[in-house]
Design a protein around this motif. Structure first.
Motif, PDB file in Angstrom:
ATOM      1  N   LYS A   8      70.675 100.919  14.158  1.00  0.00           N
ATOM      2  CA  LYS A   8      69.409 100.382  14.666  1.00  0.00           C
ATOM      3  C   LYS A   8      68.560 101.430  15.390  1.00  0.00           C
ATOM      4  CE  LYS A   8      71.857  96.943  16.310  1.00  0.00           C
ATOM      5  NZ  LYS A   8      72.224  95.961  17.265  1.00  0.00           N
ATOM      6  N   ALA A   9      67.252 101.192  15.374  1.00  0.00           N
ATOM      7  CA  ALA A   9      66.315 102.000  16.147  1.00  0.00           C
ATOM      8  C   ALA A   9      65.721 101.113  17.236  1.00  0.00           C
ATOM      9  CB  ALA A   9      65.202 102.531  15.245  1.00  0.00           C
ATOM     10  N   LEU A  10      65.231 101.733  18.299  1.00  0.00           N
ATOM     11  CA  LEU A  10      64.668 100.965  19.410  1.00  0.00           C
ATOM     12  C   LEU A  10      63.145 101.030  19.347  1.00  0.00           C
ATOM     13  CD1 LEU A  10      65.357  99.364  21.986  1.00  0.00           C
ATOM     14  CD2 LEU A  10      65.245 101.515  23.242  1.00  0.00           C
ATOM     15  N   ARG A  11      62.501  99.859  19.354  1.00  0.00           N
ATOM     16  CA  ARG A  11      61.035  99.807  19.308  1.00  0.00           C
ATOM     17  C   ARG A  11      60.516  98.933  20.449  1.00  0.00           C
ATOM     18  NH1 ARG A  11      59.079 101.848  14.477  1.00  0.00           N
ATOM     19  NH2 ARG A  11      57.009 101.013  14.921  1.00  0.00           N
ATOM     20  N   ARG A  12      59.196  99.005  20.641  1.00  0.00           N
ATOM     21  CA  ARG A  12      58.557  98.161  21.649  1.00  0.00           C
ATOM     22  C   ARG A  12      57.319  97.560  21.024  1.00  0.00           C
ATOM     23  NH1 ARG A  12      57.673 101.220  26.898  1.00  0.00           N
ATOM     24  NH2 ARG A  12      56.422 102.524  25.544  1.00  0.00           N
ATOM     25  N   CYS A  13      57.068  96.300  21.384  1.00  0.00           N
ATOM     26  CA  CYS A  13      55.877  95.615  20.891  1.00  0.00           C
ATOM     27  C   CYS A  13      54.755  95.875  21.890  1.00  0.00           C
ATOM     28  CB  CYS A  13      56.147  94.121  20.782  1.00  0.00           C
ATOM     29  SG  CYS A  13      54.675  93.185  20.339  1.00  0.00           S
ATOM     30  N   THR A  14      53.636  96.388  21.397  1.00  0.00           N
ATOM     31  CA  THR A  14      52.541  96.665  22.320  1.00  0.00           C
ATOM     32  C   THR A  14      51.709  95.411  22.585  1.00  0.00           C
ATOM     33  OG1 THR A  14      51.218  97.485  20.485  1.00  0.00           O
ATOM     34  CG2 THR A  14      52.379  99.122  21.790  1.00  0.00           C
ATOM     35  N   LEU A  48      54.922 101.587   6.701  1.00  0.00           N
ATOM     36  CA  LEU A  48      54.890 100.125   6.734  1.00  0.00           C
ATOM     37  C   LEU A  48      54.998  99.627   8.171  1.00  0.00           C
ATOM     38  CD1 LEU A  48      57.296  99.315   3.793  1.00  0.00           C
ATOM     39  CD2 LEU A  48      54.852  98.830   3.897  1.00  0.00           C
ATOM     40  N   ALA A  49      54.244  98.605   8.487  1.00  0.00           N
ATOM     41  CA  ALA A  49      54.288  98.065   9.838  1.00  0.00           C
ATOM     42  C   ALA A  49      55.591  97.313  10.060  1.00  0.00           C
ATOM     43  CB  ALA A  49      53.109  97.130  10.039  1.00  0.00           C
ATOM     44  N   ILE A  50      56.152  97.449  11.234  1.00  0.00           N
ATOM     45  CA  ILE A  50      57.361  96.719  11.590  1.00  0.00           C
ATOM     46  C   ILE A  50      56.962  95.629  12.576  1.00  0.00           C
ATOM     47  CG2 ILE A  50      59.587  96.895  12.737  1.00  0.00           C
ATOM     48  CD1 ILE A  50      59.501  99.895  11.581  1.00  0.00           C
ATOM     49  N   ARG A  51      57.342  94.414  12.232  1.00  0.00           N
ATOM     50  CA  ARG A  51      56.874  93.243  12.953  1.00  0.00           C
ATOM     51  C   ARG A  51      57.761  92.960  14.159  1.00  0.00           C
ATOM     52  NH1 ARG A  51      53.243  89.568  11.202  1.00  0.00           N
ATOM     53  NH2 ARG A  51      53.102  90.522   9.148  1.00  0.00           N
ATOM     54  N   CYS A  52      57.153  92.629  15.290  1.00  0.00           N
ATOM     55  CA  CYS A  52      57.903  92.237  16.482  1.00  0.00           C
ATOM     56  C   CYS A  52      58.614  90.918  16.206  1.00  0.00           C
ATOM     57  CB  CYS A  52      56.964  92.086  17.679  1.00  0.00           C
ATOM     58  SG  CYS A  52      57.763  91.307  19.104  1.00  0.00           S
ATOM     59  N   PRO A  53      59.953  90.862  16.376  1.00  0.00           N
ATOM     60  CA  PRO A  53      60.663  89.613  16.091  1.00  0.00           C
ATOM     61  C   PRO A  53      60.406  88.530  17.137  1.00  0.00           C
ATOM     62  CG  PRO A  53      62.191  91.274  16.913  1.00  0.00           C
ATOM     63  CD  PRO A  53      60.859  91.939  16.806  1.00  0.00           C
ATOM     64  N   HIS A  54      59.756  88.886  18.253  1.00  0.00           N
ATOM     65  CA  HIS A  54      59.502  87.901  19.309  1.00  0.00           C
ATOM     66  C   HIS A  54      58.154  87.207  19.109  1.00  0.00           C
ATOM     67  CE1 HIS A  54      63.023  89.491  21.258  1.00  0.00           C
ATOM     68  NE2 HIS A  54      62.489  90.705  21.257  1.00  0.00           N
ATOM     69  N   CYS A  55      57.083  88.000  18.919  1.00  0.00           N
ATOM     70  CA  CYS A  55      55.756  87.387  18.834  1.00  0.00           C
ATOM     71  C   CYS A  55      55.117  87.559  17.460  1.00  0.00           C
ATOM     72  CB  CYS A  55      54.834  87.958  19.922  1.00  0.00           C
ATOM     73  SG  CYS A  55      54.259  89.634  19.595  1.00  0.00           S
ATOM     74  N   GLY A  56      55.720  88.338  16.585  1.00  0.00           N
ATOM     75  CA  GLY A  56      55.201  88.465  15.230  1.00  0.00           C
ATOM     76  C   GLY A  56      54.128  89.527  15.065  1.00  0.00           C
ATOM     77  N   SER A  57      53.742  90.181  16.140  1.00  0.00           N
ATOM     78  CA  SER A  57      52.703  91.208  16.042  1.00  0.00           C
ATOM     79  C   SER A  57      53.215  92.412  15.274  1.00  0.00           C
ATOM     80  CB  SER A  57      52.280  91.631  17.453  1.00  0.00           C
ATOM     81  OG  SER A  57      51.527  92.826  17.386  1.00  0.00           O
ATOM     82  N   THR A  58      52.317  93.066  14.557  1.00  0.00           N
ATOM     83  CA  THR A  58      52.724  94.303  13.878  1.00  0.00           C
ATOM     84  C   THR A  58      52.366  95.532  14.709  1.00  0.00           C
ATOM     85  OG1 THR A  58      50.656  94.263  12.670  1.00  0.00           O
ATOM     86  CG2 THR A  58      52.593  93.384  11.529  1.00  0.00           C
ATOM     87  N   ALA A  59      51.806  95.289  15.913  1.00  0.00           N
ATOM     88  CA  ALA A  59      51.476  96.419  16.794  1.00  0.00           C
ATOM     89  C   ALA A  59      52.723  96.820  17.573  1.00  0.00           C
ATOM     90  CB  ALA A  59      50.348  96.031  17.742  1.00  0.00           C
ATOM     91  N   THR A  60      53.592  97.608  16.927  1.00  0.00           N
ATOM     92  CA  THR A  60      54.831  98.014  17.586  1.00  0.00           C
ATOM     93  C   THR A  60      54.968  99.524  17.503  1.00  0.00           C
ATOM     94  OG1 THR A  60      56.181  97.849  15.568  1.00  0.00           O
ATOM     95  CG2 THR A  60      55.937  95.849  16.870  1.00  0.00           C
ATOM     96  N   GLU A  61      55.698 100.078  18.447  1.00  0.00           N
ATOM     97  CA  GLU A  61      55.874 101.535  18.443  1.00  0.00           C
ATOM     98  C   GLU A  61      57.346 101.908  18.587  1.00  0.00           C
ATOM     99  OE1 GLU A  61      53.618 102.954  21.749  1.00  0.00           O
ATOM    100  OE2 GLU A  61      54.957 102.066  23.234  1.00  0.00           O
ATOM    101  N   LEU A  62      57.655 103.084  18.066  1.00  0.00           N
ATOM    102  CA  LEU A  62      59.032 103.570  18.104  1.00  0.00           C
ATOM    103  C   LEU A  62      59.330 104.168  19.476  1.00  0.00           C
ATOM    104  CD1 LEU A  62      61.590 104.245  16.293  1.00  0.00           C
ATOM    105  CD2 LEU A  62      60.565 106.507  16.041  1.00  0.00           C
ATOM    106  N   LEU A  63      60.415 103.714  20.107  1.00  0.00           N
ATOM    107  CA  LEU A  63      60.863 104.348  21.359  1.00  0.00           C
ATOM    108  C   LEU A  63      61.928 105.387  21.066  1.00  0.00           C
ATOM    109  CD1 LEU A  63      61.209 101.307  23.810  1.00  0.00           C
ATOM    110  CD2 LEU A  63      59.354 102.971  23.674  1.00  0.00           C
TER     111      LEU A  63
END
Lengths: 175, 233
Positions: free
Chosen positions: A157-163, A133-148
């Protein structure tokens, strides 16, 4: 103190309901945007009376993770809130069964986490099995995010980054 | 309660070893990950040791011979590959063990059900790193293979019976071999073939016999508590 099972409770009294509301409104010490009730860690409030009329309150909390260091602060905060409400004898115990899961976070809790920049957990898949399932960026709403990293500022919590917008963010990982 | 000590000491000692990475991990994310795993294990240790007695007394005031952890978890961190191999071997044992305990109705069931969720992430972390290191550069491959080989002889002990556990660890051994073997194969590593039991294998930690570096680890872990008896802050 850790007990095996949440004690069986008789039907909730009006006082217990009121104390549960007070205890449940206590903010989480590490994620103060959500309350203990919204996080789903408040299991129950039980009031008992000794033969001499002395009233004792017993609150059951369950930790998000076994080693969650916030449980001590939560217990102190709950005791303080109930004392301010007029209860002098308050015991807070930790229960492990049934285990807490991210499915216990309420809808309001999820919305508040997202508003605070923490991506709320999705429905539970199979534990640590990679999520499709896509995880949505809480800042811009994009689902293009990756796991750091699967592990972040707290155990839950896990750390992710919005591409799309480039911002890193915390994700409340499914448990 | 010997089973509570055995499981509690496994978690406590591995937690302390992982905590020794604080300030030394190769990247910040990994520092946080290892500390998170250490914290999960410490939480498990606190519950388990509390089933056996006073958690602080048990952690800080016992002598080396009274600890019942397997020798695998006390092995020094070594290089990062050694730490990952230790995590892979141990998590691949702890997860099915906790699941078995959670399915029963013994005294460990509530903790095991809770902790299995956490160990699922630990095993995933170890697997991901094993793949990256094994199937990475020549150097990382060589180091990961060396680590897997070096710790292999400590893995037989995991499957010895533990009094009062309610689960027979030997029943987990075939599944463990399959699970570890599958990861190592995908990581282009070779499953070690040295002895895991018998005269040349290591492992009498459950009887209180420990390896040389464990005493130094305990000295570090217990020093503060023993220097200031009864202190609180």
């Amino acid at each position: 103190m850790v007990t095996r099972e949440a004690a069986r409770t008789a039907p909730e009294t009006a006082l217990e309901r009121e104390l549960r509301r007070v205890a449940g409104a206590v903010p989480d010490p590490e994620l103060p945007v959500v309350s203990l009730a919204e996080l789903g860690v408040l299991r129950g409030v039980r009031v008992t009376y000794a033969p001499d009329g002395h009233r004792a309150v017993r609150v059951e909390l369950t930790p998000t993770y076994t080693g969650c260091p916030a449980i001590g602060a939560m217990s102190d905060d709950v005791r303080r809130a109930l004392r301010e409400q007029g209860q002098s004898d308050v015991e807070v115990v930790t229960v492990l069964a049934p285990p807490w899961s991210t499915d216990d976070i309420s809808e309001d809790g999820r919305r508040k986490l997202a508003e605070a920049g923490i991506a709320p957990p999705g429905p539970r898949g199979g534990g640590a099995v990679p999520l499709s399932l896509a995880i949505r960026c809480p800042h811009c709403g994009s689902t293009a995010t990756e796991l750091l990293s699967r592990f972040s500022s707290t155990a839950c919590k896990a750390l992710r980054r919005c591409t799309s917008c480039g911002e890193p963010f915390d994700h409340f990982k499914e448990l | 309660m010997s089973a509570a000590l055995a499981l509690g000491d496994d978690a406590l000692v591995l937690s302390h070893r992982l905590g020794q990475w604080a300030g030394h991990a190769p990247v910040l994310e990994e520092e946080v990950a290892l500390a998170n795993i250490a914290l999960d294990l410490l939480g498990q240790a606190r519950v388990l040791l509390s089933l056996a007695g006073d958690e602080d007394e048990l952690a800080f005031l016992r002598e080396e011979r009274a600890f019942r952890n397997v020798q695998l978890v006390e092995q020094p961190n070594g290089d990062f590959a050694h730490t990952i191999a230790r995590q892979l071997y141990f998590s691949a044992y702890q997860l099915p063990l906790y699941r078995e305990l959670a399915a029963g109705d013994g005294p460990f069931a509530p903790l095991a059900a809770k902790a299995a969720q956490e160990v699922d992430y630990h095993l995933d972390h170890a697997r991901q790193w094993t793949l990256r290191l094994g199937d990475g550069t020549q150097e990382s491959h060589a180091r990961m293979q060396r680590a897997c080989d070096a710790l292999w002889r400590y893995t037989g002990e995991l499957f010895r019976p533990v009094e009062g556990l309610g689960v027979d660890p030997s029943a987990l051994e075939q599944g463990w071999l399959r699970s570890v073997g599958e990861v190592l194969e995908r990581a282009t590593l070779t499953l070690p073939d040295g002895p895991r039991s018998g005269g040349w294998a290591a492992g009498a930690g459950r009887e209180g016999l420990h390896t040389e570096s464990f005493g130094r680890m305990l000295a570090e872990m217990q020093h503060l508590h023993r220097s200031h008896p009864g202190a609180s802050w």
